[in-house]
Design an enzyme around this catalytic site. Structure first.
Site, PDB file in Angstrom:
ATOM      1  N   GLU A   8      62.845 112.418-100.463  1.00  0.00           N
ATOM      2  CA  GLU A   8      64.264 112.541-100.831  1.00  0.00           C
ATOM      3  C   GLU A   8      64.708 111.369-101.701  1.00  0.00           C
ATOM      4  O   GLU A   8      65.697 110.697-101.382  1.00  0.00           O
ATOM      5  CB  GLU A   8      65.136 112.596 -99.575  1.00  0.00           C
ATOM      6  CG  GLU A   8      64.999 113.865 -98.787  1.00  0.00           C
ATOM      7  CD  GLU A   8      66.053 113.983 -97.682  1.00  0.00           C
ATOM      8  OE1 GLU A   8      66.660 112.968 -97.324  1.00  0.00           O
ATOM      9  OE2 GLU A   8      66.246 115.092 -97.182  1.00  0.00           O
ATOM     10  N   GLU A  36      62.456 120.766 -95.061  1.00  0.00           N
ATOM     11  CA  GLU A  36      63.051 120.261 -93.825  1.00  0.00           C
ATOM     12  C   GLU A  36      64.222 121.158 -93.490  1.00  0.00           C
ATOM     13  O   GLU A  36      65.282 121.054 -94.112  1.00  0.00           O
ATOM     14  CB  GLU A  36      63.535 118.816 -93.973  1.00  0.00           C
ATOM     15  CG  GLU A  36      62.432 117.791 -93.931  1.00  0.00           C
ATOM     16  CD  GLU A  36      62.975 116.367 -93.988  1.00  0.00           C
ATOM     17  OE1 GLU A  36      64.099 116.133 -93.505  1.00  0.00           O
ATOM     18  OE2 GLU A  36      62.259 115.499 -94.530  1.00  0.00           O
TER      19      GLU A  36
HETATM   20  C1  GLA Z   1      66.099 113.730 -94.182  1.00  0.00           C
HETATM   21  C2  GLA Z   1      64.832 112.915 -94.131  1.00  0.00           C
HETATM   22  C3  GLA Z   1      64.163 112.994 -92.779  1.00  0.00           C
HETATM   23  C4  GLA Z   1      65.186 112.807 -91.677  1.00  0.00           C
HETATM   24  C5  GLA Z   1      66.268 113.846 -91.816  1.00  0.00           C
HETATM   25  C6  GLA Z   1      67.361 113.742 -90.783  1.00  0.00           C
HETATM   26  O1  GLA Z   1      65.859 115.010 -94.459  1.00  0.00           O
HETATM   27  O2  GLA Z   1      63.924 113.325 -95.116  1.00  0.00           O
HETATM   28  O3  GLA Z   1      63.190 111.992 -92.720  1.00  0.00           O
HETATM   29  O4  GLA Z   1      65.714 111.527 -91.773  1.00  0.00           O
HETATM   30  O5  GLA Z   1      66.913 113.673 -93.037  1.00  0.00           O
HETATM   31  O6  GLA Z   1      66.859 113.825 -89.528  1.00  0.00           O
END
Ligand code: GLA
Length: 787
Positions: A182, A259
């Protein structure tokens, strides 16, 4: 000869099944509109699991639970800091045995998605980056800093050394490897992301499919042409809208949500987070019906053992020890109603076959209440100090975790003088001549304490406990201890006298089992009576407890203060009386039949040294005294007579919207007044909000605070107004249902700024609850009239 032939055939018979199960070489690629595994269309149904968060003896059982759920892949992060605790010292054993975990996935016929960072976020200490990087004070993390890149390369080489031969191309289970994490929520730097990609190519070979994950709102910022792109979003989100932009720019790309957040993480001092099972299941059903791949983050969250929980930002919001995440498989591996409901849905997409059987669950036991009978009080057992004229951070003392005591002497001060510590990371307690003066809690932005009158030479102690390093946003460069300076200010008529304190004695208390056991002399707790605050001394408590039947249990620390727990030498995690978590998960595999040792370092002191092993966890028991809202009972805001800097109306639907002021206005405080809602209801909600200056740049939101909000839904949920700028698009400010419009929030930007435009993101759901229609924006150099 016959004999030799026969044994040869035996050998071959032994080899054949394994070879048939997994071709010697295979392929995985993004084809036209679908993934292709060995040339055949493939939908990834991944369960996110983090092996260091699960006791190693339970790995196989947890993987089997995911398989029985109907998943075909395990998606995992590799936490750099748990594998390289000290620069150059790698550890891939025990809880860190990545190869063993990947092999276990393979044995269970599960594919693997590997996410080796270097940054991972994940609510893990410093987002997975090792603290020792901060020994180079000017390091630029997640950028093209030569030292940072050199260390990342060494780490990724080490990871490839463990599992590089387990990619699909080599006959292993690893189908994809993720590049960074991210990056869009951190910055814009294609060159850096490209460097990480090139390292992975060098270390994992050119056959492995590399991908990036980001949000639909920002994936183009760092998207590299030769990488596969996936989106991250939470349950309830409008799925078509999440993929709309990707479909425009890459119409032939297979779609994947890498995710899909099943629940959410908990922070100390905030409500326990849950997300409805129905939303999660509807989302997965929709994705599978459209052939969209996904990874369910988390399918089983596990535990942030020891000091590994991270902290969120903007602001400072340390995460609790449990990473239950309201996931289908609970923190302790129990199957929840969410699991069973999801399994039913996934069964529809299992090619008409029967789902694998659910493995036996691990039995929970109760442990009768016991007491810790010995204590080594902290202040009577301090280690040898170091001496320094100027303050230094924990990292400068080569200390990664734990606590640190700074001691000096004070000048003579009249009563009412102020002590300013800017800043103590993360929880400081101040004493003058052994008398407790107060605490400075970084979560609450506390930096000042009023001192009593003191004589010259009085002893000042500032005892600072480090919590997890920030794991999200720009604030990950999170030094511990005291990171700035300490001053005292004495009011003297019209003028104040301020003096910076110097000449420190520094006592380092590194968080390790050995530190605590060797701290000094243990005495019977019975030798101490509780102080006026009802607490026994701060210090290391020790005891034993008997277990007749070994099984999983939850140790209840409701009567303890704040600190860290070890059982049989295993770091179990942090405790803090404010909750919401009150118990620690104690896996049976780390208990012994008979006597077990427990050690608690309590920096506040317990009210009672008892502990019991419960059958169920207490994760939802918040005991905070400060309201979670930003409006005192009876308080109102009067905007009467003020002229709005902007009046406008937002359109309905998902996604970002921007509105410019007719001309930029200078101000430190903004009041956003929502006049009505798109759906005509009474609810207003904002997922994210930015202010853009006169040069078109988004203002940095770290210094922002909410001064006032007319209504905030904090009844068992976390929807306070600061969620508008928490850098999380899936969390939001929401007013309480039944409270009528207008709704208003006042934000202090921290300093006077030029306000040129605002950017607003409504909620992510297709029906966009709480979408605001008409609004007015007020900008002022002084705070508004709040009574
Ligand atoms: C983002 C991150 C994960 C985690 C989620 C929240 O998507 O990539 O590593 O921190 O948020 O749980």
């Amino acid at each position: 000869m016959k004999k030799i032939l026969a044994s040869l055939m035996l050998c071959m018979a032994a080899l054949t099944p394994a070879m048939a199960a997994e071709p010697a070489t295979g392929s995985f690629e993004a084809g036209k509109g679908t993934f292709l595994l060995n040339g055949e269309p493939y939908v990834v149904k991944a369960a996110e699991l983090h092996y260091p968060r699960i006791p190693e003896p339970y790995w196989d059982q947890r993987i089997k639970q995911c398989k029985a759920l109907g998943m075909n892949t395990v998606c995992l992060y590799v936490f750099w800091n748990s594998h390289e605790p000290r620069e150059g010292q790698f550890d891939f054993t025990g809880q860190n045995d990545l190869r063993k975990f990947v092999k276990l996935c393979q044995e269970n016929d599960m594919k693997v998605i590997l996410r080796p960072g270097p940054y991972v976020c994940a609510e893990w200490e410093m987002g997975g980056l090792p603290w020792w990087l901060l020994k180079k004070k000017d390091i630029r993390l997640r950028e093209n800093d030569p030292y940072f890149l050199e260390r990342v390369d060494k780490f990724q080489k080490a990871v490839a050394g463990q599992v590089g031969d387990l990619t699909v191309a080599n006959g292993g289970p690893i189908i994809m490897v993720q590049v960074e994490n991210e990056y869009g929520s951190y910055g814009i730097d294609k060159e850096y992301v490209g460097n990480i990609r090139d390292m992975l190519r060098r270390n994992f070979g050119d056959k492995v499919t590399l991908f990036q994950c980001d949000w639909s709102s920002n994936f183009l910022n760092n998207g590299l042409d030769d990488l596969f792109w996936t989106m991250n979003f939470g349950t309830g989100a409008n799925i078509d809208q999440q993929f709309a932009k990707l479909k425009q720019v890459r119409p032939d790309s297979p779609l994947m949500c890498s995710e899909f957040w099943s629940g959410w993480f908990d922070k100390w001092g905030a409500n326990h987070e849950t997300r409805p099972a129905a939303d999660m299941i509807a989302g997965i059903d929709e994705m599978l019906s459209k052939g969209i791949s996904f990874s369910l983050y988390m399918t089983h969250g596990g535990t942030n053992w020891g000091h590994w929980a991270g902290a969120n930002s903007p602001g400072f919001a340390p995460d609790v020890t449990s990473y239950d995440y309201d996931a289908p498989i609970s923190e302790s591996g129990q199957l929840t109603p969410k699991y069973h409901a999801l399994r039913k849905t996934l069964a529809k997409y299992y090619d008409g076959k029967k789902l694998p059987a659910i493995p036996a669950s691990i039995k929970a036991v109760t442990v009768p209440e016991f007491t810790l009978t010995e204590v080594a009080p902290l202040f009577a057992n301090l280690p040898e100090p170091k001496e320094d004229a100027e303050l230094k951070t924990m990292e400068e003392y080569d200390q990664g975790f734990g606590s640190i005591l700074y001691r000096t002497t004070l000048p003579a001060l009249a009563a009412g003088s102020t002590l300013t510590v800017s800043d103590a990371h993360d929880f400081a307690q101040v004493f003058v001549d052994d008398k407790y003066i107060g605490k400075l809690d970084r979560r609450l932005g506390e930096k000042e304490l009023t001192l009593p009158a003191v004589k010259e030479g009085a002893r000042l102690d500032i005892f600072v406990e480090a919590m997890g390093r920030i794991n999200f946003g720009r604030a990950i460069k999170d030094f511990k201890g005291i990171v700035g300076e300490v001053t005292v200010t004495e009011p003297r008529g019209k003028h104040n006298f301020t003096c910076k304190l110097k000449d420190w004695k520094v006592y380092n208390i590194e968080d390790t089992y050995d530190t605590y056991t060797a701290i000094g002399e243990f005495m019977p707790t019975g030798a101490f009576t509780p102080g006026a605050d009802g607490r026994l001394p701060r210090g290391v408590y020790r005891g034993t407890f008997k277990v007749n039947k070994v099984g999983d249990t939850f140790l209840d620390f409701s009567t303890w203060g704040k600190g860290l727990v070890y059982v049989n030498g295993h770091p179990m995690g942090r405790i803090w009386e404010i909750g919401p978590q009150q118990t620690l998960y104690m896996p049976g595999c780390w208990l012994k039949k008979g006597e077990n040792e427990i050690l608690v370092f309590d920096i506040l002191g317990p009210r009672d040294t008892k502990v019991a092993g419960l059958r169920e966890p207490l994760l939802d028991n918040l005991l905070v005294t400060k309201p979670l809202t930003h409006r005192l009972e009876g308080q109102t805001l009067d905007l009467g007579g003020l002229k709005p800097a902007l009046t406008g109306s937002f359109k309905g639907g998902n996604g970002w919207q921007e509105a410019s002021l007719p001309k930029p206005v200078r101000g430190r405080y903004i009041a956003l007044e929502a006049v009505d809602a798109v759906d005509g209801g009474d609810n207003a909600a904002i997922a994210e909000f930015y202010v853009v200056n006169d040069k078109g740049q988004r203002l940095v939101r770290e210094p922002w605070t909410v001064v006032y909000a007319d209504s905030e839904d904090v009844d068992g949920v976390n929807r306070s107004a600061d969620k508008m700028f928490d850098l999380q698009e899936s969390t939001y400010w929401s007013t309480v249902k039944g409270t009528p419009f207008p709704h208003v929030v006042v934000i202090d930007l921290g300093s006077v700024q030029n306000v040129g435009a605002i950017q607003y993101l409504p909620r992510m759901e297709a029906e966009v609850p709480g979408a605001i229609r008409n609004y007015r924006l007020y900008v002022s150099e002084k705070t508004f009239n709040i009574k």
